[in-house]
Motif scaffolding. Sequence first.
Motif, PDB file in Angstrom:
ATOM      1  N   LEU A  11       0.799  -1.214   0.000  1.00  0.00           N
ATOM      2  CA  LEU A  11       0.000   0.000   0.000  1.00  0.00           C
ATOM      3  C   LEU A  11       0.833   1.265   0.000  1.00  0.00           C
ATOM      4  CD1 LEU A  11      -2.738  -1.005   2.593  1.00  0.00           C
ATOM      5  CD2 LEU A  11      -2.978  -0.860   0.129  1.00  0.00           C
ATOM      6  N   GLU A  12       2.117   1.159   0.327  1.00  0.00           N
ATOM      7  CA  GLU A  12       2.929   2.361   0.412  1.00  0.00           C
ATOM      8  C   GLU A  12       3.228   2.898  -0.976  1.00  0.00           C
ATOM      9  OE1 GLU A  12       6.359   1.332   2.564  1.00  0.00           O
ATOM     10  OE2 GLU A  12       5.358   1.230   4.523  1.00  0.00           O
ATOM     11  N   TYR A  13       3.474   4.225  -1.030  1.00  0.00           N
ATOM     12  CA  TYR A  13       3.882   4.838  -2.279  1.00  0.00           C
ATOM     13  C   TYR A  13       5.308   4.430  -2.595  1.00  0.00           C
ATOM     14  CZ  TYR A  13      -0.143   7.812  -2.869  1.00  0.00           C
ATOM     15  OH  TYR A  13      -1.410   8.262  -3.085  1.00  0.00           O
ATOM     16  N   PRO A  14       5.681   4.359  -3.862  1.00  0.00           N
ATOM     17  CA  PRO A  14       7.026   3.937  -4.219  1.00  0.00           C
ATOM     18  C   PRO A  14       8.061   4.950  -3.775  1.00  0.00           C
ATOM     19  CG  PRO A  14       5.881   4.745  -6.151  1.00  0.00           C
ATOM     20  CD  PRO A  14       4.882   4.677  -5.047  1.00  0.00           C
ATOM     21  N   LYS A  15       9.163   4.428  -3.265  1.00  0.00           N
ATOM     22  CA  LYS A  15      10.251   5.312  -2.877  1.00  0.00           C
ATOM     23  C   LYS A  15      11.021   5.758  -4.099  1.00  0.00           C
ATOM     24  CE  LYS A  15      10.678   3.023   1.594  1.00  0.00           C
ATOM     25  NZ  LYS A  15      11.577   2.283   2.508  1.00  0.00           N
ATOM     26  N   GLU A  16      11.750   6.855  -3.944  1.00  0.00           N
ATOM     27  CA  GLU A  16      12.431   7.439  -5.100  1.00  0.00           C
ATOM     28  C   GLU A  16      13.484   6.500  -5.671  1.00  0.00           C
ATOM     29  OE1 GLU A  16      13.956  11.155  -3.927  1.00  0.00           O
ATOM     30  OE2 GLU A  16      11.989  12.088  -3.626  1.00  0.00           O
ATOM     31  N   GLY A  17      14.127   5.722  -4.801  1.00  0.00           N
ATOM     32  CA  GLY A  17      15.194   4.854  -5.290  1.00  0.00           C
ATOM     33  C   GLY A  17      14.713   3.578  -5.920  1.00  0.00           C
ATOM     34  N   ASN A  18      13.457   3.239  -5.749  1.00  0.00           N
ATOM     35  CA  ASN A  18      12.931   1.985  -6.280  1.00  0.00           C
ATOM     36  C   ASN A  18      12.333   2.237  -7.648  1.00  0.00           C
ATOM     37  OD1 ASN A  18      11.806  -0.495  -6.758  1.00  0.00           O
ATOM     38  ND2 ASN A  18      10.998  -0.732  -4.675  1.00  0.00           N
ATOM     39  N   LEU A  19      13.142   2.108  -8.689  1.00  0.00           N
ATOM     40  CA  LEU A  19      12.680   2.431 -10.033  1.00  0.00           C
ATOM     41  C   LEU A  19      11.652   1.436 -10.517  1.00  0.00           C
ATOM     42  CD1 LEU A  19      16.067   3.426 -11.702  1.00  0.00           C
ATOM     43  CD2 LEU A  19      14.322   4.922 -10.706  1.00  0.00           C
ATOM     44  N   SER A  20      11.811   0.161 -10.155  1.00  0.00           N
ATOM     45  CA  SER A  20      10.865  -0.857 -10.595  1.00  0.00           C
ATOM     46  C   SER A  20       9.483  -0.586 -10.051  1.00  0.00           C
ATOM     47  CB  SER A  20      11.345  -2.238 -10.152  1.00  0.00           C
ATOM     48  OG  SER A  20      10.398  -3.213 -10.481  1.00  0.00           O
ATOM     49  N   GLN A  21       9.392  -0.290  -8.755  1.00  0.00           N
ATOM     50  CA  GLN A  21       8.093  -0.023  -8.153  1.00  0.00           C
ATOM     51  C   GLN A  21       7.518   1.284  -8.674  1.00  0.00           C
ATOM     52  OE1 GLN A  21       8.208   0.016  -3.906  1.00  0.00           O
ATOM     53  NE2 GLN A  21       6.004   0.090  -3.666  1.00  0.00           N
ATOM     54  N   ALA A  22       8.379   2.277  -8.913  1.00  0.00           N
ATOM     55  CA  ALA A  22       7.901   3.553  -9.436  1.00  0.00           C
ATOM     56  C   ALA A  22       7.326   3.397 -10.830  1.00  0.00           C
ATOM     57  CB  ALA A  22       9.044   4.566  -9.446  1.00  0.00           C
ATOM     58  N   ALA A  23       7.945   2.511 -11.645  1.00  0.00           N
ATOM     59  CA  ALA A  23       7.424   2.288 -12.995  1.00  0.00           C
ATOM     60  C   ALA A  23       6.053   1.662 -12.952  1.00  0.00           C
ATOM     61  CB  ALA A  23       8.388   1.399 -13.780  1.00  0.00           C
ATOM     62  N   CYS A  24       5.820   0.757 -11.977  1.00  0.00           N
ATOM     63  CA  CYS A  24       4.527   0.114 -11.841  1.00  0.00           C
ATOM     64  C   CYS A  24       3.473   1.065 -11.302  1.00  0.00           C
ATOM     65  CB  CYS A  24       4.628  -1.098 -10.912  1.00  0.00           C
ATOM     66  SG  CYS A  24       5.628  -2.432 -11.579  1.00  0.00           S
ATOM     67  N   PHE A  25       3.951   2.130 -10.635  1.00  0.00           N
ATOM     68  CA  PHE A  25       2.985   3.049 -10.041  1.00  0.00           C
ATOM     69  C   PHE A  25       2.191   3.781 -11.102  1.00  0.00           C
ATOM     70  CE2 PHE A  25       1.879   6.810  -7.409  1.00  0.00           C
ATOM     71  CZ  PHE A  25       1.192   6.107  -6.435  1.00  0.00           C
ATOM     72  N   ALA A  26       2.815   4.016 -12.282  1.00  0.00           N
ATOM     73  CA  ALA A  26       2.102   4.427 -13.507  1.00  0.00           C
ATOM     74  C   ALA A  26       1.270   5.685 -13.340  1.00  0.00           C
ATOM     75  CB  ALA A  26       1.221   3.290 -13.999  1.00  0.00           C
ATOM     76  N   GLU A  27       1.926   6.789 -13.016  1.00  0.00           N
ATOM     77  CA  GLU A  27       1.278   8.090 -13.054  1.00  0.00           C
ATOM     78  C   GLU A  27       0.036   8.142 -12.182  1.00  0.00           C
ATOM     79  OE1 GLU A  27       0.528   9.083 -17.059  1.00  0.00           O
ATOM     80  OE2 GLU A  27       2.625   9.056 -17.648  1.00  0.00           O
ATOM     81  N   ARG A  28       0.236   7.990 -10.884  1.00  0.00           N
ATOM     82  CA  ARG A  28      -0.903   7.981  -9.975  1.00  0.00           C
ATOM     83  C   ARG A  28      -1.623   9.323  -9.959  1.00  0.00           C
ATOM     84  NH1 ARG A  28      -4.646   8.618  -7.895  1.00  0.00           N
ATOM     85  NH2 ARG A  28      -5.556   7.882  -5.936  1.00  0.00           N
ATOM     86  N   LYS A  29      -0.861  10.425 -10.042  1.00  0.00           N
ATOM     87  CA  LYS A  29      -1.457  11.743  -9.901  1.00  0.00           C
ATOM     88  C   LYS A  29      -2.051  12.201 -11.231  1.00  0.00           C
ATOM     89  CE  LYS A  29       1.440  13.227  -6.049  1.00  0.00           C
ATOM     90  NZ  LYS A  29       2.395  14.241  -5.542  1.00  0.00           N
ATOM     91  N   VAL A  30      -3.093  11.563 -11.631  1.00  0.00           N
ATOM     92  CA  VAL A  30      -3.827  11.935 -12.837  1.00  0.00           C
ATOM     93  C   VAL A  30      -5.055  12.721 -12.428  1.00  0.00           C
ATOM     94  CG1 VAL A  30      -5.039  11.062 -14.865  1.00  0.00           C
ATOM     95  CG2 VAL A  30      -3.004   9.895 -14.039  1.00  0.00           C
ATOM     96  N   SER A  31      -5.353  13.756 -13.177  1.00  0.00           N
ATOM     97  CA  SER A  31      -6.474  14.611 -12.819  1.00  0.00           C
ATOM     98  C   SER A  31      -7.772  13.827 -12.812  1.00  0.00           C
ATOM     99  CB  SER A  31      -6.572  15.777 -13.810  1.00  0.00           C
ATOM    100  OG  SER A  31      -7.732  16.543 -13.548  1.00  0.00           O
ATOM    101  N   VAL A  32      -8.632  14.163 -11.848  1.00  0.00           N
ATOM    102  CA  VAL A  32      -9.925  13.499 -11.745  1.00  0.00           C
ATOM    103  C   VAL A  32     -10.837  13.877 -12.902  1.00  0.00           C
ATOM    104  CG1 VAL A  32     -11.021  15.335 -10.399  1.00  0.00           C
ATOM    105  CG2 VAL A  32     -11.736  12.955 -10.069  1.00  0.00           C
ATOM    106  N   ILE A  33     -10.451  14.884 -13.657  1.00  0.00           N
ATOM    107  CA  ILE A  33     -11.277  15.325 -14.789  1.00  0.00           C
ATOM    108  C   ILE A  33     -11.390  14.226 -15.844  1.00  0.00           C
ATOM    109  CG2 ILE A  33     -11.449  16.996 -16.677  1.00  0.00           C
ATOM    110  CD1 ILE A  33     -10.127  19.029 -14.886  1.00  0.00           C
ATOM    111  N   PHE A  34     -10.318  13.466 -16.054  1.00  0.00           N
ATOM    112  CA  PHE A  34     -10.327  12.450 -17.103  1.00  0.00           C
ATOM    113  C   PHE A  34     -11.335  11.339 -16.830  1.00  0.00           C
ATOM    114  CE2 PHE A  34      -6.160  14.440 -17.671  1.00  0.00           C
ATOM    115  CZ  PHE A  34      -6.183  14.688 -19.030  1.00  0.00           C
ATOM    116  N   PRO A  35     -11.368  10.720 -15.645  1.00  0.00           N
ATOM    117  CA  PRO A  35     -12.414   9.715 -15.407  1.00  0.00           C
ATOM    118  C   PRO A  35     -13.816  10.292 -15.446  1.00  0.00           C
ATOM    119  CG  PRO A  35     -11.192  10.149 -13.391  1.00  0.00           C
ATOM    120  CD  PRO A  35     -10.434  10.789 -14.507  1.00  0.00           C
ATOM    121  N   ILE A  36     -13.969  11.562 -15.059  1.00  0.00           N
ATOM    122  CA  ILE A  36     -15.296  12.185 -15.139  1.00  0.00           C
ATOM    123  C   ILE A  36     -15.736  12.329 -16.593  1.00  0.00           C
ATOM    124  CG2 ILE A  36     -16.560  14.330 -14.737  1.00  0.00           C
ATOM    125  CD1 ILE A  36     -15.026  14.693 -12.170  1.00  0.00           C
TER     126      ILE A  36
END
Length: 361
Positions: A11-36
């Motif tokens: 459940l934790e957010y990916p740490k800066e040094g973990n590139l593999s986990q960060a790649a899987c995180f896949a742009e979490r901060k996407v505007s809510v406008i798009f799903p709306i």
Amino acid sequence: MPTSENNSEFLEYPKEGNLSQAACFAERKVSVIFPIIFMTVGILSNSLAIAILIKAYQRFKLKSKASFLLCASGLVITDLFGHLINGAIAVFVYAADKDWKWIDQSNVFCNIFGMCMVFFGSCPLLLGSVMAVERCIGVTKPIFHSTKMTLRHIKAMLAFVWIFAVMIALMPIIFSRPYEIQPSKTWCFFRTKNIKDWLDSFFLLLFSCLGLVSLTVSFLCNAVTGLTLIRAKIHNIHHRQGRSHHFEMITQLLAIMCVSCICWSPFLVTMARIGVSGQQDQEICKTLLLAVRMATWNQILDPWVYILLRKTVLRKLFQIARENCGMQIINFHQWELSSIKNSLRVAAISDSTSSVPETKL
């Protein structure tokens, strides 16, 4: 059922040094406008398609056309509720942003979200194959279709598909394999990261195999239906008016099949790869979110098949093409409104004449 402590690392957010986990995180901060926007477009498109199908259903009281319209209405209504429910949950998740961690405290929210994703994902594929089978029987066996496949049977098949999809969605809960948050932190589905045994892989393979089999059945049935109509047009050109409604419906089915194949194939193949390998590698993790977004477009594009691929719209397009090309591309008498009774009467006469020598023998 796993607790929040067991899932704390997931459940934790990916740490800066973990590139593999960060790649899987896949742009979490996407505007809510798009799903709306996606939810709004999907609701409006499916609502318009439902209005068109209801009007057509009231217009065609004959059995063959009505059964196809009933199946199509069931598909579009399912897509509409999929946008309403899944869209509302997705908007809530995106709007929650970093406060989303409380969602998985009891895993109830994720289970609900996952069941909705499985149900509204499997239903369009199954209903598309049912529609293809229904139209194949209607074209190749019109007498059997008119006497055995009544509207009551069609309603029973729709109910069976919905109940079957519900059972698939409930299987992880029944076998104590709750849904989990996916690496993008925006949706829930079967276990794809914390796969423990063959049962988790079985759920993934079951969903993907059912989807791929549904697409295969749709392709085969539509191919048989198309070839039958082409052969009938060549050998029985005098009665081609009676088959214009068949050409309209097979055109819509082919469009639905193409849309489903394009939208769903990446997601189904990705889930099958995870189910076979039992783990997510870096390549699969990067494409998983893109694949599920492509799958959601299926529910947006399906209603436009019934909005655009109608006789009136096709006739206008052919007229524009003929005017621009300066020649007659198609005989528009083929697209004139015709009665299904004529088609059934012709089939009955041909069947009766073919059975006369047998009775004499």
